[in-house]
Scaffold this active site. Sequence first.
Site, PDB file in Angstrom:
ATOM      1  N   THR A  96       0.868  -1.182   0.000  1.00  0.00           N
ATOM      2  CA  THR A  96       0.000   0.000   0.000  1.00  0.00           C
ATOM      3  C   THR A  96       0.901   1.227   0.000  1.00  0.00           C
ATOM      4  OG1 THR A  96      -1.704  -1.207   1.220  1.00  0.00           O
ATOM      5  CG2 THR A  96      -1.871   1.193   1.188  1.00  0.00           C
ATOM      6  N   VAL A 167      -7.470   2.920  -5.415  1.00  0.00           N
ATOM      7  CA  VAL A 167      -8.615   2.245  -4.810  1.00  0.00           C
ATOM      8  C   VAL A 167      -8.265   1.756  -3.404  1.00  0.00           C
ATOM      9  CG1 VAL A 167     -10.162   0.255  -4.979  1.00  0.00           C
ATOM     10  CG2 VAL A 167      -9.641   1.597  -7.019  1.00  0.00           C
ATOM     11  N   LYS A 168      -7.056   1.237  -3.245  1.00  0.00           N
ATOM     12  CA  LYS A 168      -6.661   0.727  -1.923  1.00  0.00           C
ATOM     13  C   LYS A 168      -6.658   1.841  -0.877  1.00  0.00           C
ATOM     14  CE  LYS A 168      -5.298  -2.110   1.221  1.00  0.00           C
ATOM     15  NZ  LYS A 168      -3.988  -2.763   1.250  1.00  0.00           N
ATOM     16  N   LEU A 169      -6.221   3.031  -1.245  1.00  0.00           N
ATOM     17  CA  LEU A 169      -6.259   4.145  -0.296  1.00  0.00           C
ATOM     18  C   LEU A 169      -7.691   4.469   0.102  1.00  0.00           C
ATOM     19  CD1 LEU A 169      -3.671   6.950  -1.135  1.00  0.00           C
ATOM     20  CD2 LEU A 169      -3.581   5.177   0.614  1.00  0.00           C
TER      21      LEU A 169
END
Length: 283
Positions: A96, A167-169
Amino acid sequence: MTRIGFLGLGRMGSLMAGRLIAADHEVTVYNRTMEKAAPLVQAGARAAATPAEAVAGADVVITMLTGPAAVDAVLFGDHGAAAALDPGVTLVEMSTVGPDYVASLHDRLPDLDLADAPVKGSLPAAAAGELAILFGGSDKTLTRVREVLDVLGKVQHVGPLGAGAAVKLVVNVALCGSFVLVGEALALGDRLGLSTETTMAALSGTALGSLVPRVRARLDDPAAPTQFSYGLAAKDLQLALDAGAPSGGVIAAAHQQFAGELPQLSESDIGEIVAVLRRAATR
């Protein structure tokens, strides 16, 4: 069989590398503290002394590290992997790190086949091969690495390079902020004379309901193994602020709550924020 260089053997990385070994891929692993490699070597991996050694001859290289600084150290530091990558290799950045960092990797390695594919899910999903893999990159790159990624979970092609990191954030700030909100709701319930169970039952019927079983399990067993660390939650909230989240908004407030107890709680589970907020409310 694919030759894989796997860089980073933390809680998630060790489980992911183990699945790739079990799927009969040829896996070479590297971690800064190499004692973490011992169980994987017993399972069939080869341990490398340096990042460069880990990626030599690899078809696919996976980085699963704590954040941008760790990825930089492994790729571009002493005996870094970047200089040892074969021309035809695909680098899959699964940490991440945020979309800005992925863009910087592309700028520094412009001729490399690169994808970002951070994961959604915690340790049980990693062990079972049921992670949601948020893939950012070209269709061509995905075709090259799909057989490898399918061992780890379900691939969701969310867009071009950098989209997976973006998207992960979004996912992680929602998770971290929700933990803070549950903690503050429980603290308010304490002040109002409600029992923990009454407040938790009430929260079960709200938009936070899906988080309640996880919080309840942590309250019942505070010493349970860490699933997602407090320090990584703080890091991800800071990445969101660096990416443009409002400095006076909810994300910034959540980051302030987490950052106030660092570094002493860095390796604790994210759920510890609930206890932190309840304690703070009694002062």
